[in-house]
Design a protein around this motif. Structure first.
Motif, PDB file in Angstrom:
ATOM      1  N   TYR A 117       0.841  -1.194   0.000  1.00  0.00           N
ATOM      2  CA  TYR A 117       0.000   0.000   0.000  1.00  0.00           C
ATOM      3  C   TYR A 117       0.882   1.252   0.000  1.00  0.00           C
ATOM      4  CZ  TYR A 117      -3.347   3.520   1.552  1.00  0.00           C
ATOM      5  OH  TYR A 117      -4.115   4.654   1.650  1.00  0.00           O
ATOM      6  N   MET A 118       1.893   1.267   0.842  1.00  0.00           N
ATOM      7  CA  MET A 118       2.808   2.403   0.911  1.00  0.00           C
ATOM      8  C   MET A 118       3.478   2.653  -0.438  1.00  0.00           C
ATOM      9  SD  MET A 118       6.068   3.018   3.462  1.00  0.00           S
ATOM     10  CE  MET A 118       6.927   1.509   3.036  1.00  0.00           C
ATOM     11  N   TYR A 119       3.912   1.588  -1.081  1.00  0.00           N
ATOM     12  CA  TYR A 119       4.597   1.702  -2.363  1.00  0.00           C
ATOM     13  C   TYR A 119       3.672   2.340  -3.409  1.00  0.00           C
ATOM     14  CZ  TYR A 119       7.443   0.253  -6.390  1.00  0.00           C
ATOM     15  OH  TYR A 119       8.205   0.236  -7.535  1.00  0.00           O
ATOM     16  N   GLY A 120       2.428   1.894  -3.452  1.00  0.00           N
ATOM     17  CA  GLY A 120       1.481   2.460  -4.404  1.00  0.00           C
ATOM     18  C   GLY A 120       1.158   3.912  -4.121  1.00  0.00           C
ATOM     19  N   LEU A 121       0.989   4.250  -2.841  1.00  0.00           N
ATOM     20  CA  LEU A 121       0.701   5.624  -2.440  1.00  0.00           C
ATOM     21  C   LEU A 121       1.850   6.547  -2.842  1.00  0.00           C
ATOM     22  CD1 LEU A 121      -0.621   6.592   1.116  1.00  0.00           C
ATOM     23  CD2 LEU A 121       0.907   8.044  -0.167  1.00  0.00           C
ATOM     24  N   LEU A 122       3.072   6.128  -2.575  1.00  0.00           N
ATOM     25  CA  LEU A 122       4.235   6.942  -2.919  1.00  0.00           C
ATOM     26  C   LEU A 122       4.295   7.207  -4.421  1.00  0.00           C
ATOM     27  CD1 LEU A 122       6.875   5.251  -0.595  1.00  0.00           C
ATOM     28  CD2 LEU A 122       6.079   7.611  -0.391  1.00  0.00           C
ATOM     29  N   GLY A 123       4.068   6.182  -5.215  1.00  0.00           N
ATOM     30  CA  GLY A 123       4.121   6.347  -6.656  1.00  0.00           C
ATOM     31  C   GLY A 123       3.057   7.291  -7.177  1.00  0.00           C
ATOM     32  N   LYS A 124       1.834   7.161  -6.659  1.00  0.00           N
ATOM     33  CA  LYS A 124       0.736   8.014  -7.097  1.00  0.00           C
ATOM     34  C   LYS A 124       0.987   9.468  -6.704  1.00  0.00           C
ATOM     35  CE  LYS A 124      -3.336   7.604  -9.133  1.00  0.00           C
ATOM     36  NZ  LYS A 124      -3.489   6.958 -10.449  1.00  0.00           N
ATOM     37  N   ALA A 125       1.512   9.681  -5.506  1.00  0.00           N
ATOM     38  CA  ALA A 125       1.819  11.035  -5.057  1.00  0.00           C
ATOM     39  C   ALA A 125       2.917  11.661  -5.914  1.00  0.00           C
ATOM     40  CB  ALA A 125       2.230  11.021  -3.589  1.00  0.00           C
ATOM     41  N   ALA A 126       3.931  10.874  -6.261  1.00  0.00           N
ATOM     42  CA  ALA A 126       5.012  11.378  -7.101  1.00  0.00           C
ATOM     43  C   ALA A 126       4.473  11.850  -8.447  1.00  0.00           C
ATOM     44  CB  ALA A 126       6.075  10.300  -7.299  1.00  0.00           C
TER      45      ALA A 126
END
Length: 474
Positions: free
Chosen positions: A179-188
């Motif tokens: 979940y963290m990995y996906g959130l970081l990518g979307k925010a970037a």
């Protein structure tokens, strides 16, 4: 010196003070305000017509403080009642804070949460305000681009420690590293910044199941249940994931030498990493006599951690200072250390404590101004509207007396919490006036009866916000 347009009648002139200017320190300048913005910075004695003129001889003018880490509401999720806004923002302006960034926590879509929270703040907030959204669901992550473009929120928190049912008390579901990995990518992709709460909860679970030794003082016992390794490992993990995804990460409430070292190591390889500490980690230790009033997550630490964070502030390894303010009532704290609620009020102490104690320690004023105002404005998409004293910027000003002191008393902190872990502490600085967009929100120790705070829509966070500043000032 910048004259601006000195024709016509301005709203306000502050004369006789020493005004902070980036790159030049304190300068003898008069400040002229019109329409809520700084319309002139002029040499003392320059003829200017103004509806009101205030003599601040002997005082220093700093950019209004920005508290980037605030929780409002009686359950700390969202502000719901008028006093959730009015009392806590009163506490802020009494301490020189002119802008606060408030965390909203919900598992629901944020469009409705945002509208209700903004309605509560509007007309009740003494400070200008923006929001961070706490994300906990896949649906929320998918909406990040819309939250940025439509709601003006480019900063998102998630709790690395909310696994299993750990976040149930705040109505938030568990998450994991995927979940963290996906959130970081979307925010970037959206040009936003992610503000993780970094704790390894699996290690906490193991430690809190150990037999308890009642001979250990309460704050030390809480520290041992969540030692620095809990924080440092999580900082290391999210920082590395940020480097892989291209995200900007702003590590909130850094409390320990170990966590600061972990961030410094990752920052050597990847630049888009930023560090916040809080007033409590610069001033309180497990030896402090505030008892369960001082319970917070992450815990207050040892003296070596306090000293290392001050050195990080001096060097720039620490970007900002926030409060992690919440107004949990004193009855939720007056229990044993294991039952007491975590967190406490503190927004009104961010600027006085950081600047006053920082100057006493010989830290340069520019670094302290950066930490209490400018850097937060830059990282959260508010600069140069906020965080600086220049013509065209909002007239957000903290007028301070560096030759006076302030003794912390809960009854003068305005907060509904009705206590302070800093009760009786003497701070080597006094707030004289706090001006929000040209309006005296706090004047000679008296709070304004007219809150004028307004919502601040933002478009970029983290590295994307810094890139916009470079573009504007190229």
């Amino acid at each position: 010196m910048s004259n601006g347009d000195m024709s016509g009648i301005h709203d306000l002139k502050l004369r006789g003070g020493r005004v902070f200017q980036h790159g030049a320190g304190l300068q003898d300048l008069d400040i002229v305000v019109a329409g809520g913005v700084i319309s002139g910075l002029v040499a003392p004695g320059t003829p200017v017509r103004a509806a009101e003129e205030v003599d601040i001889t002997g005082k220093v003018v700093l950019p209004g403080g920005i508290d980037p880490h605030v929780h409002l509401g009686k359950d700390i999720r969202v502000p719901r009642d008028p006093d959730d806004a009015s009392l806590e923002t009163a506490s802020a302006v009494a301490g020189g804070i002119t802008t606060m960034l408030v965390y909203l926590m919900s598992a629901d879509p944020y469009e409705g949460v945002f509208a209700a929270s903004d309605a509560t703040m509007a007309g009740n907030s003494h400070t200008d305000y923006g929001f961070h959204f706490v994300l906990g669901t896949d649906e929320q992550v998918s909406q990040i681009p819309a939250y940025v473009s439509e709601l003006g929120v480019p900063s998102f928190k998630f709790f690395m420690n909310f696994r299993g049912d750990e976040g149930k008390y705040l109505g938030l579901p568990g998450n994991d590293d995927a979940y963290m990995y996906g959130l970081l990518g979307k925010a970037a992709e959206a040009g936003a910044v992610v503000n993780p709460h970094p704790e390894n909860i699996e290690l906490v679970w193991k430690l809190r199941d150990q037999p308890r030794d009642d001979s250990i003082p309460p704050l030390e016992a809480w520290y041992r249940s969540r030692p620095p390794v809990v924080e440092a490992e999580a900082v290391q993990r999210v920082a590395y994931f940020a480097s892989v995804t291209g995200a900007s990460v702003y590590a909130v409430h850094t409390s320990s030498k170990a966590a600061l070292d972990a961030m410094r190591m990752q920052r050597n390889a990847y630049p888009n990493l930023f560090t916040e500490t809080c007033t409590q980690y610069l001033t309180l230790t497990t030896d402090s006599d505030c008892g369960t009033y001082g319970k917070v997550n992450p815990p207050v630490r040892h003296r070596e951690d306090v000293e290392e964070l001050w050195e990080g502030l001096r060097s720039g390894a620490v970007d900002t200072v926030g409060s992690d303010h919440n107004a949990r009532h004193r009855t939720a704290k007056e229990k044993d250390i294991w039952s007491a609620s975590a967190g406490f009020p503190g927004t009104g102490l961010v600027l006085p404590t950081t600047v006053g104690e920082g100057l006493r320690r010989g830290i340069e004023l520019e670094r302290l101004v950066d930490a209490t105002s400018t850097r937060a404005a830059q990282l959260f998409g508010l600069f140069p509207r906020k965080g600086t004293i220049r013509v065209g910027s909002d007239a957000d000003l903290a007028v301070v007396d560096l030759n006076a002191t302030t003794t912390v008393r809960a009854e003068t902190q305005y907060s509904a919490a009705e206590y302070s872990p800093w009760e009786g502490m003497e701070i080597p600085l006094r707030i004289v006036h706090t001006i929000v967009r040209g309006h005296f929100a706090y004047r000679d120790g008296v709070l304004s009866t007219t809150p004028t705070g307004t919502y601040l829509s933002r478009t970029h966070g983290g590295a994307a916000a810094l890139a916009e500043i470079r573009k504007e000032f190229a």
